[in-house]
Design an enzyme around this catalytic site. Structure first.
Site, PDB file in Angstrom:
ATOM      1  N   HIS A   7      -3.135  -8.369   6.598  1.00 30.90           N
ATOM      2  CA  HIS A   7      -2.131  -7.829   5.683  1.00 30.90           C
ATOM      3  C   HIS A   7      -1.064  -8.873   5.370  1.00 30.90           C
ATOM      4  O   HIS A   7      -0.264  -9.235   6.230  1.00 30.90           O
ATOM      5  CB  HIS A   7      -1.493  -6.597   6.325  1.00 30.90           C
ATOM      6  CG  HIS A   7      -0.511  -5.886   5.457  1.00 30.90           C
ATOM      7  ND1 HIS A   7       0.764  -5.583   5.881  1.00 30.90           N
ATOM      8  CD2 HIS A   7      -0.612  -5.404   4.196  1.00 30.90           C
ATOM      9  CE1 HIS A   7       1.406  -4.937   4.933  1.00 30.90           C
ATOM     10  NE2 HIS A   7       0.588  -4.820   3.904  1.00 30.90           N
ATOM     11  N   GLU A  34      -5.245  -9.502   2.495  1.00 32.29           N
ATOM     12  CA  GLU A  34      -4.578  -8.831   1.386  1.00 32.29           C
ATOM     13  C   GLU A  34      -3.329  -9.620   1.034  1.00 32.29           C
ATOM     14  O   GLU A  34      -2.652 -10.159   1.919  1.00 32.29           O
ATOM     15  CB  GLU A  34      -4.213  -7.397   1.810  1.00 32.29           C
ATOM     16  CG  GLU A  34      -3.524  -6.566   0.734  1.00 32.29           C
ATOM     17  CD  GLU A  34      -2.003  -6.641   0.801  1.00 32.29           C
ATOM     18  OE1 GLU A  34      -1.351  -6.034  -0.083  1.00 32.29           O
ATOM     19  OE2 GLU A  34      -1.449  -7.308   1.707  1.00 32.29           O
ATOM     20  N   ASP A  36      -0.064  -9.998  -2.340  1.00 33.07           N
ATOM     21  CA  ASP A  36       0.609  -9.328  -3.449  1.00 33.07           C
ATOM     22  C   ASP A  36       0.977 -10.354  -4.515  1.00 33.07           C
ATOM     23  O   ASP A  36       1.413 -11.469  -4.192  1.00 33.07           O
ATOM     24  CB  ASP A  36       1.891  -8.646  -2.959  1.00 33.07           C
ATOM     25  CG  ASP A  36       1.640  -7.770  -1.745  1.00 33.07           C
ATOM     26  OD1 ASP A  36       1.185  -6.646  -1.932  1.00 33.07           O
ATOM     27  OD2 ASP A  36       1.895  -8.237  -0.610  1.00 33.07           O
ATOM     28  N   HIS A  49       5.616 -10.220  -2.090  1.00 31.75           N
ATOM     29  CA  HIS A  49       5.548  -8.761  -2.077  1.00 31.75           C
ATOM     30  C   HIS A  49       6.670  -8.113  -2.866  1.00 31.75           C
ATOM     31  O   HIS A  49       6.441  -7.257  -3.727  1.00 31.75           O
ATOM     32  CB  HIS A  49       5.563  -8.239  -0.645  1.00 31.75           C
ATOM     33  CG  HIS A  49       5.543  -6.740  -0.562  1.00 31.75           C
ATOM     34  ND1 HIS A  49       6.698  -5.966  -0.573  1.00 31.75           N
ATOM     35  CD2 HIS A  49       4.511  -5.868  -0.484  1.00 31.75           C
ATOM     36  CE1 HIS A  49       6.375  -4.699  -0.502  1.00 31.75           C
ATOM     37  NE2 HIS A  49       5.046  -4.602  -0.442  1.00 31.75           N
ATOM     38  N   GLU A 108      -3.311  -7.425  -4.554  1.00 30.49           N
ATOM     39  CA  GLU A 108      -2.588  -6.243  -5.027  1.00 30.49           C
ATOM     40  C   GLU A 108      -1.645  -6.629  -6.152  1.00 30.49           C
ATOM     41  O   GLU A 108      -0.764  -7.474  -5.980  1.00 30.49           O
ATOM     42  CB  GLU A 108      -1.800  -5.583  -3.901  1.00 30.49           C
ATOM     43  CG  GLU A 108      -1.031  -4.358  -4.404  1.00 30.49           C
ATOM     44  CD  GLU A 108      -0.168  -3.682  -3.358  1.00 30.49           C
ATOM     45  OE1 GLU A 108       0.726  -2.912  -3.758  1.00 30.49           O
ATOM     46  OE2 GLU A 108      -0.380  -3.926  -2.162  1.00 30.49           O
TER      47      GLU A 108
END
Length: 238
Positions: A7, A34, A36, A49, A108
């Site tokens: 993450h 993952e 962002d 993020h 993301e």
């Protein structure tokens, strides 16, 4: 076997969404990670993020109000010892890092609060440039963005992020035209995974940090756990 996706990289041990965090995740045995993405003022895709800079960098204000050159000057170590001078990476920087590996990258799109015009097209352009189509999953809480992505590409896999439980999410995902469900840990259920698999969908669960929860996701046959602790997840899963 359930995959381990770090993450924002190995974010328990290194500054989130930075190259050191992604490098460490691979060293700790993650199958992927993952991250962002957002757009700069000059339409570059950067990995961060928050829509604002204060939490993770020594900068101030909105990401969207800064050029890439501006952002490259910031310290993104978030004050963590040993990481001073760490920079905000571009999506291309991350793809360059994983060239020669088999790591899967869950990108993301952070476009639920900030309406980044052209974010989808820019992300797809970077994916094409680095020939990452078959190693990327694009996800978002903005399901209209996922519908738009579906209209732009048939090659990149799409994942619907959600926090609160949905009614028959496997059926919803099929109507939406995505390839995976990305539920929060609290919304991940054996029944959801079973029906999703029956529909040919993956289920990738976030954010799974405790050993007991990691094992529970393995037991219900989740396809991936997104975790701040990839080393722990690797130890639990084997």
């Amino acid at each position: 076997m359930t995959k381990v996706w770090a993450h924002r990289g190995a974010s328990a041990d290194a500054p989130e969404n930075t190259l050191p965090a992604f490098e460490l995740a691979l060293e700790q045995g993650a199958d992927g990670f993952e991250l962002d993405v957002q757009l700069t003022r000059d339409d570059e895709v950067v990995v961060i993020h928050d829509e604002t800079l204060e939490r993770c960098t020594d900068g101030h204000g909105w990401v969207a109000d800064h050029s890439l050159d501006d952002l490259r000057k910031l310290d993104a170590s978030a004050g963590r010892d040993g990481f001073g001078g760490t920079r905000i990476p571009t999506l291309g920087d991350v793809f360059g890092l994983v060239q020669g590996t088999e790591a899967v990258i869950n990108v993301e799109l952070k476009n639920s609060k900030m309406a980044y015009k052209g974010l989808e097209e820019r992300v797809l352009a970077v994916i094409a440039e680095y020939e990452m189509t078959h190693r990327v999953v694009l996800s978002s809480f903005n399901h209209d963005s996922l519908r738009y992505l579906r209209s732009l590409t048939g090659g990149v896999r799409l994942g619907a992020l959600y926090d609160q439980p949905l009614w028959k999410p496997w059926a919803y995902a099929r109507r939406l035209g995505v390839h995976a469900l990305h539920p929060s840990l609290s919304s991940a259920r054996r029944r959801v995974v079973r029906h999703a698999h029956d529909e040919g969908l993956d289920v990738n669960v976030w954010t799974v940090n405790e050993a007991s929860d990691i094992m529970r996701m393995v037991e219900i046959n989740a396809d991936a756990v997104v975790t701040n602790h990839p080393a722990l997840a690797r130890e639990v899963i084997g």
